[in-house]
Design an enzyme around this catalytic site. Structure first.
Site, PDB file in Angstrom:
ATOM      1  N   CYS A  40       0.858  -1.073   0.010  1.00  0.00           N
ATOM      2  CA  CYS A  40       0.039   0.038  -0.089  1.00  0.00           C
ATOM      3  C   CYS A  40       0.851   1.157  -0.088  1.00  0.00           C
ATOM      4  O   CYS A  40       1.749   1.426  -0.893  1.00  0.00           O
ATOM      5  CB  CYS A  40      -0.971  -0.170   1.187  1.00  0.00           C
ATOM      6  N   GLU A  91      -2.635  -9.336   3.313  1.00  0.00           N
ATOM      7  CA  GLU A  91      -2.891  -9.688   4.266  1.00  0.00           C
ATOM      8  C   GLU A  91      -4.390  -9.762   4.687  1.00  0.00           C
ATOM      9  O   GLU A  91      -4.759 -10.126   5.769  1.00  0.00           O
ATOM     10  CB  GLU A  91      -2.093  -8.790   5.452  1.00  0.00           C
ATOM     11  N   HIS A  99      -3.896  -5.280  -0.312  1.00  0.00           N
ATOM     12  CA  HIS A  99      -3.199  -5.775   1.098  1.00  0.00           C
ATOM     13  C   HIS A  99      -3.502  -7.192   0.949  1.00  0.00           C
ATOM     14  O   HIS A  99      -4.539  -7.666   1.233  1.00  0.00           O
ATOM     15  CB  HIS A  99      -4.525  -5.326   2.177  1.00  0.00           C
TER      16      HIS A  99
END
Lengths: 197, 251
Positions: free
Chosen positions: A77, A177, A175
């Protein structure tokens, strides 16, 4: 394998730590230059405002350490954006790894872009085994335009680079994650990238 | 292409999930971490945890729950309910929440939105607005819809956008619990008023309501609770149907 998440006070890094934990690997948070230099894999996260985050990096001297790293580095990001030449956000000078200038989304679209967008034109080991057009979660108002270093593209009003690579440096706008199983696969690919170190 | 999002909301009281019907008559509906895991593996794009506890320990109980959820699921989630300070937000984000949602505290102290957006970034600040129509005007309500203000919904939406909110979660009190569909006319107007993403809430009863909220209501995301909790609608079936209707979804 030693995985270090660079902790410079920018954003939600707990989620990245947990994502690795779910994969059965431990990642440590650190702002120590020594520890970062010695790591096998480095995650450079970032959430928030570009000039503020860059200031923090400068204060700790990490802005001069990061570009010299030789092991695989993954910017996520804002982390990816700070590895670019510059960002329109706060007219910030970046670390100049990726030869591209980050711009703000404009036109008849909602800003920030929030949600799941698909990634296409996948290149690089980072996306090994990932089918074209899988959905990844993103939250951002600024983007890297298409460029020679793009290894994934997405569409939001325009086509933009949703992932970048130059040598050992990787950057993803989304993202991983927070992107369910496909995101976890990308993180796992990052750990499996062949590297000299 | 950016997908339209399906969001499940879990009402939380003292660390447990409940489901309010028209914001009243709560009943226990399970372990929130297990529910979160189930939804994250069964097609939900995002989750919202709305804390309605009123105990002194609520802050800690909620922070503990957020940590457990962040450890378990790999999709984004928002936490709301009783958040009224920078410290509240700091703890929740630090424990792994992706976004926080403000409601009453933002109306009482609009500067809080500005302050939070500057400190943590707009991307993690959701402002929830509960409103209902009074004499043909959409009026913002507080405390889960119990208390009317004098604030016009559309004025307030513009103000929260200007103050740096990253998203608006709009609940129509007139539609919530009715299962007759979302407030599509108000939603369309909202989407003309603001440029930040809009989450529609209140009124989901069947799959066609979701098709309508995206087609007619121009919503970016739709939130529902009971239709998912009581398995009246499966998110995966819902998404297949949305896709069949040419609405972009993550499947």
């Amino acid at each position: 394998m030693k995985i270090v998440i660079i902790d410079y006070g920018a954003g939600n890094i707990q989620s990245i730590k947990f994502a690795f934990k779910r994969m059965g690997v431990e990642a440590i948070l650190s702002d120590s230059k020594e520890e970062i230099r010695q790591a096998d894999r480095i995650i450079f996260p970032g959430v928030g405002e570009a000039s503020y985050a860059m200031q923090k990096l400068k204060k700790s001297g990490l802005d001069t350490v990061i570009p010299t790293l030789s092991q695989p580095v993954l910017g996520i990001c804002l982390g990816m954006q700070l590895l670019c030449n510059s960002s329109k956000e706060g007219n910030t000078q970046g670390m100049g790894i990726f030869n591209v200038d980050v711009k703000k989304f404009e036109g008849n679209i909602k800003v920030p872009q929030i949600g799941w967008n698909n990634i296409s034109n996948l290149k690089s080991q980072l996306f090994e085994g990932i089918p074209e057009n899988e959905f990844m979660y993103s939250v951002h108002s600024f983007y890297a335009p298409l460029c020679a270093e793009a290894i994934a593209t997405s569409e939001y009003g325009i086509q933009y680079a949703s992932a970048l690579q130059k040598n050992n440096f990787y950057g993803v706008q989304f993202h991983p994650e927070k992107s369910s199983k496909v995101g976890a696969q990308i993180l796992s690919n990052f750990l499996n990238i062949n590297s000299k170190k | 292409m950016l997908a339209k999002r399906i969001i499940t909301c879990l009402d939380i009281k003292d660390g447990r999930a409940v489901k309010g019907i028209n914001f009243l008559n709560l009943r226990d509906a399970g372990n929130p971490v297990e529910m979160a895991k189930f939804y994250s593996e069964n097609g939900a794009d995002e989750l919202v945890f709305l804390d309605i506890s009123a105990t002194e320990e609520r802050r800690k109980t909620l922070a503990d729950l957020v940590l457990k959820v962040a450890e378990t699921i790999s999709i984004p989630f928002t936490v709301g309910g009783g958040i009224s300070s920078v410290e509240d937000v700091e703890i929740l984000l630090k424990n792994g929440a992706d976004k926080v949602s403000l409601n009453t505290s933002a109306v009482k102290n609009p500067k809080l939105i500005t302050e939070l957006a500057a400190k943590f970034g707009s991307q993690c600040i959701v402002v929830a607005i509960d409103a209902k129509q009074l004499h043909d005007e959409w009026i913002v309500h507080l405390l889960g819809g119990k208390v009317a203000t004098k604030i016009n919904l559309f004025h307030w939406a513009r103000e929260v956008e200007n103050r740096g909110a990253g998203e608006i979660l709009f609940t129509s009190m007139d539609h919530d619990g009715t299962k007759n569909g979302f407030a599509n006319i108000a939603l369309t107007k909202l989407s003309e008023e603001v440029k930040i993403p809009l989450i529609a809430s209140g009124g989901a009863g069947n799959i066609n309501h979701f098709v309508d909220v995206f087609d007619e209501g121009k919503a970016d995301a739709a939130l529902a609770a009971s239709v998912f909790h009581y398995k009246e609608i499966s998110i995966l079936e819902l998404k297949s149907e949305l896709k069949r209707n040419q609405i972009p979804v993550r499947l």
